[in-house]
Design an enzyme around this catalytic site. Structure first.
Site, PDB file in Angstrom:
ATOM      1  CG  ASP A  44      -0.300  -0.242   2.519  1.00 56.21           C
ATOM      2  OD1 ASP A  44       0.887  -0.623   2.540  1.00 56.21           O
ATOM      3  OD2 ASP A  44      -0.957  -0.058   3.563  1.00 56.21           O
ATOM      4  CG  HIS A  54       7.510  -2.552  10.779  1.00 58.44           C
ATOM      5  ND1 HIS A  54       7.024  -3.554   9.981  1.00 58.44           N
ATOM      6  CD2 HIS A  54       7.709  -1.469   9.965  1.00 58.44           C
ATOM      7  CE1 HIS A  54       6.916  -3.103   8.735  1.00 58.44           C
ATOM      8  NE2 HIS A  54       7.333  -1.842   8.695  1.00 58.44           N
ATOM      9  CD  GLU A  82       9.616   3.237  10.810  1.00 60.21           C
ATOM     10  OE1 GLU A  82       9.545   3.880   9.749  1.00 60.21           O
ATOM     11  OE2 GLU A  82       8.820   2.308  11.109  1.00 60.21           O
ATOM     12  CG  ASP A  99       9.174   1.976   4.853  1.00 64.29           C
ATOM     13  OD1 ASP A  99       8.529   0.933   5.033  1.00 64.29           O
ATOM     14  OD2 ASP A  99       9.101   2.955   5.607  1.00 64.29           O
TER      15      ASP A  99
END
Length: 372
Positions: A29, A213, A216, A313
């Site tokens: 997406d 993840h 970050e 990313d």
């Protein structure tokens, strides 16, 4: 976005776009074509903030360059909105593969969160099948052009939601139909991987690979939880692992560093870092060290022997490509062709594929770089 083939290695004139690459951290997406967003939005009567593809691309880039992961993630409200039908999902996935191949990618892992694509009435299994159909069609298109590409789905659970186990079971259910691994994503700060410990426990019993993840928008506590609770084989971004590096002293030629226990574990076990330079700048992930690419701890991690990989990313939000990311790193840190090859070999070694398939990727990379 610039044409990926326009980037050349300074000094050598090598066309970076033609080099074989492996992409491990690339969100479905976050990789839509602006024109596709416009067309799909028109089909469902959705208002968009621009009338043409160029202006829409500029809007995504501007909105994403906020220095905040939370603000960055808001742009996905638009892209996910046009990915709620079987046709929309398949089209986006098909074009995603075409664009990867145009960027020289020979293997790409495509991560996305099925739970965010159910508004059109499709089930979790149906949306996974729709994406796989598009990925297969994209690979067929590439093959028809005399090239080849392989992809795998990384099924992602949203870390702030409570569907971790359900999504983990979905991923395992499709492991022989294109799904290669599991991930959690979304707003990291305040939502430790331990929140989904039950899902990770289940995945461990199924010998199913996990990337998380972490590192970050949150720091070492998040990374620690990804390693302990998630049994992560890779860290999504992981850039803030550099907080566990203690710089003892520096001179004109060297930096002397002591590794903390988490960094030591990650390096010694060759747990891959899925670093995304442009995105890390946009989201403020490297704000502790500065706000320019030269401040990114990528090179320090590389020089210390961590298994660093280069990723996009979100190609739409960062207006980038894997070729562009390599070109930026080469320009800032003076990397040679040999360095860029190491990054691709690191990614191949960390891919969620059987070892024979990883060895084949290594051979393709070595052949491609030797011919450059």
């Amino acid at each position: 976005m610039e044409n990926p083939t326009e980037f050349r290695l300074e000094g050598d004139g090598i066309d970076l776009g033609t080099l074989p690459k492996v992409s491990l951290h690339d969100h479905l997406d976050g990789g839509l074509r602006p024109q596709t967003v416009l067309e799909l939005a028109d089909e469902i009567g959705l208002d968009v903030p621009a009338d043409d593809a160029e202006s829409l691309a500029a809007w995504f880039a501007e909105q994403s360059d906020s220095g905040s992961l939370v603000e960055y993630l808001k742009t996905f409200d638009l892209t996910t909105a046009v990915m709620q039908t079987r046709e929309g999902l398949s089209r986006v996935a098909r074009e995603f593969v075409q664009d990867l191949a145009a960027d020289g990618v020979i293997y790409g892992e495509v991560r996305w969160a099925p739970e965010q694509h159910l508004a059109g009435g499709l089930s979790l299994d149906e949306v996974v099948d729709a994406v796989q159909a598009g990925l297969d069609e994209g690979a067929d298109d590439v093959r028809a052009q005399g090239r080849r590409i392989r992809t795998g789905q990384l099924i992602t659970a949203m870390r702030h939601a409570d569907r971790g186990l359900e999504i983990a079971e979905l991923a395992v259910r499709h492991r022989d139909r294109g799904v290669v691994g599991f991930d959690i994503a979304g707003a990291e700060d305040g939502f430790l991987p331990s929140r989904h410990r039950t899902a990770f426990d289940y995945l461990a019993t199924q010998f199913f690979p996990v990337t998380v993840h972490a590192g970050e928008a949150a720091g070492l506590e998040s990374i620690r939880s990804a390693l302990i609770d998630g049994r992560a084989l890779r860290l999504g971004h992981g850039v803030r692992l550099a907080e566990d590096l203690i710089i003892d002293r520096q001179d004109d030629e060297n930096t002397y560093v002591t590794l903390g226990p988490i960094a030591q574990w990650v390096r010694d076990r060759e747990i891959a870092l899925e670093l995304s330079p442009s995105s890390n700048l946009q989201t403020g992930a490297i704000s502790a060290w500065g706000d320019e690419l030269i401040d990114h701890p990528f090179d320090l991690l590389y020089q210390l022997g961590f298994r660093v990989t280069v990723n996009t990313d979100n190609r739409l939000q960062s207006s980038t490509s894997l070729t562009r990311e390599l070109a930026l790193l080469s320009e800032v840190f003076g990397y040679s062709l040999d360095d860029l090859e190491v990054f691709q070999l690191n990614a191949a070694a960390a891919a969620f594929l059987p070892i024979d398939d990883r060895d084949e990727l290594v051979e393709q990379i070595e052949d491609g770089f030797s011919e450059a």
